[in-house]
Design an enzyme around this catalytic site. Sequence first.
Site, PDB file in Angstrom:
ATOM      1  CG  ASN A   1       4.337   7.085  -1.988  1.00 36.21           C
ATOM      2  OD1 ASN A   1       3.205   6.593  -2.009  1.00 36.21           O
ATOM      3  ND2 ASN A   1       5.355   6.491  -1.400  1.00 36.21           N
TER       4      ASN A   1
ATOM      5  N   PRO B   1      -1.854   6.042  -0.661  1.00 38.25           N
ATOM      6  CG  PRO B   1       0.445   5.666  -0.292  1.00 38.25           C
ATOM      7  CD  PRO B   1      -0.842   4.961  -0.686  1.00 38.25           C
TER       8      PRO B   1
ATOM      9  CD  GLU C   1       0.051  -3.822   0.219  1.00 44.61           C
ATOM     10  OE1 GLU C   1       0.873  -2.908   0.092  1.00 44.61           O
ATOM     11  OE2 GLU C   1      -1.122  -3.759  -0.190  1.00 44.61           O
TER      12      GLU C   1
ATOM     13  CB  CYS D   1       7.156   3.559   2.253  1.00 46.18           C
ATOM     14  SG  CYS D   1       7.082   2.249   1.022  1.00 46.18           S
TER      15      CYS D   1
ATOM     16  CD  GLU E   1       2.870  -3.132   3.367  1.00 46.42           C
ATOM     17  OE1 GLU E   1       3.878  -2.637   3.901  1.00 46.42           O
ATOM     18  OE2 GLU E   1       2.775  -4.332   3.087  1.00 46.42           O
TER      19      GLU E   1
ATOM     20  CB  THR F   1      -3.275   7.758   8.550  1.00 45.98           C
ATOM     21  OG1 THR F   1      -2.922   9.131   8.419  1.00 45.98           O
ATOM     22  CG2 THR F   1      -4.676   7.559   8.018  1.00 45.98           C
TER      23      THR F   1
ATOM     24  CE  LYS G   1      -9.415   7.985   1.142  1.00 51.64           C
ATOM     25  NZ  LYS G   1      -8.667   9.133   0.612  1.00 51.64           N
TER      26      LYS G   1
END
Length: 468
Positions: free
Chosen positions: A144, A142, A448, A274, A240, A222, A167
Site C-alpha cells: 500500500n 506490503p 515503529e 492500515c 505492524e 502473515t 523485501k
Amino acid sequence: MTDLSMTIGGERVDAPSTFGVVNPATGEVHAQAPDCSREQLDQAFEAAAKAFVDWRSDEDARRAALTEAANAMFAAGERIGPVLTAEQGKPLAAAGVEALAAGFWLKYFADLETPREVIQDDAAAYAEVVRRPMGVVAAITPWNFPIVLASWKIAPALLAGNTMVLKPSPFTPRSTLLMGEILSEVLPPGVLNVVSGGDELGKWMTAHPTPRKVSFTGSVATGKHVNASAAPDLKRVTLELGGNDPAILLDDVDPAEMAEKLYAGAFDNCGQICSAIKRVYVPEALHDDVVDALSARVAAAKVGDGMDPESEVGPVQNKPQYERVSELVADALAGGATATTGGAPVDGPGYFFQPTVLTGAAEGTRIVDEEQFGPALPVIPYRDIDDVVERANATTFGLSGSVWSPDVEKAGAVAERLECGTAWVNAHVALGPHQPFGGFKWSGLGVENGPWGLAGFTEIQVQYRAKG
Ligand code: NAD
C-alpha cells in the site's frame, strides 16, 4: 534481465528468473522484476553481515550517510513517482509524495539524539544503560505504501547501527528496487540490500539464520506466520499489522464539515491504509445528515488511472484485494445494507471499484467486523457513549481510532477509552516520524517511529564500572 535490479553488497544484481508486475489500472503485466534465488538471498545476508562490522562502529558516519540518503529521496520524487503509480495505482502526485516522506523520515532519524542513560553514580559504581545494534535486520513490506513504509524501517534500523535486507511485496517490487538503487549511491555497500520475489522469499528471510530481527508490515494472518517462523532462534520481531479503525462522531459535530474529513480518512489511497477509517459510528439523530453529506462527497470523487492528473482515487491495488472488496460489499448488500453511493466494481479493464458508502450494515456483517482495506465504508448509528465505546473496542484489531467533536475535552475523554495504539481527536491518519505507531491486540507487536521505534532495533546493554 529487467530494467530495475536488486541491490546486493552495493552491486546491481539480476536474478536467474523474473516475474510479471501488473498495472492495476489495466490489469495487464507491464514490467518484470527479479525473482531472487535462495543463493542470492544468502549472498544478501552475507553482504549485510559483512557491512555490519564497520557500519556499527561509527555513529557520525551513519548520521552523515542517512542525511545523504534523505537528500537523495527528497530529489527522487519524479523518478520514483511514475514507477510507483504504474505498479501500485495511486495518483502520481501521491506517489511522488512517498519519496518526499521517506526523505523526511530518514532526516528525522539522522538527527535524532540518542543519549546514554546514567542509572547509578555512587560510591560503589558508575552504571549506564546503552543501546547496541542487533546485527542484520530482515525487513518485509506490503503493497500500500512501499516507499514510506520501507523508510520507517530503514531509517531507525540503520541509525542504530544495523544493516538490512529488505523485501517489498511481489505486487509492488519495482519502486523499492529503484529506491535501493538510489540509496546504494550514498550508503556503503551491503548496508542496505534490496531483493524481490514472492511470498516464499519472505518465508526464507524469516527462517534464515543470519538476521537477528524481523521488521514486518502486512496482514494479521502473515504476521502470525512471521512470528512463528522467527521464534525458533528467538529473533526479535516488530509486527505492524492490520486495523479496523472506528471513527466516532459525537452529537455536536457538523455533518457538512465531517464529510470531507471522513472522506480523506477513509478513501485516501483507495482506502488501502492500515489506519484508515474503516467504520463510522454516528449518533442516531445525525445519521441521515452525515450519510447524505458523506455520500455526496464520495460520489464526487474522480476515479481513474493514477497517471491521469484528474484522478483522486486509483484502482484497488491487486486482483485478490479487488475481489475481496467486491465480495465484502456484495455480502453487505445481500444482508440488507444499502449503498448510498457506489456499491459495485467499475465496468472496464483494471481493478477499479466505485467508492462506496454503506448504511444498514452493523456488527455481524463482514464489512464491519473484518478489515475491508478498500474504498467502501459502513456508517453505523449508535445510542449512547458507553454503547459505542464497547462496540468500537469489540474487535481483535486495535490499531487506531478517532473521536470527533468541537468540544475537544469531551472527545478526548471518549478517546481515552479506545483500546488502540493511536487515539486521535478530530483527526485520523495523522502520523509523523516522532510518533510511536503500533497496534494493540492483533494489530501488532512493538511500535515503529520515534525513540520507541528506534529502541526496537537495539538491544539494551548495561555498562557497569565498579569504583574503589
Ligand atoms: P501480506 O501480509 O499479504 O504481505 C506483506 C508482505 O509479507 C509481502 O511482502 C509478502 O510477500 C510477505 N509475505 C507473505 N507471506 C509471508 C510469509 N509467510 N513469511 C514472510 N513474508 C511473507 O500483506 P499485504 O496484503 O501486502 O498488505 C496489506 C495488509 O498490511 C493490511 O492488513 C494492512 O492493514 C497491513 N498494513 C499494516 C500497516 C501497519 O503499519 N500496521 C501498514 C500498512 C499495511
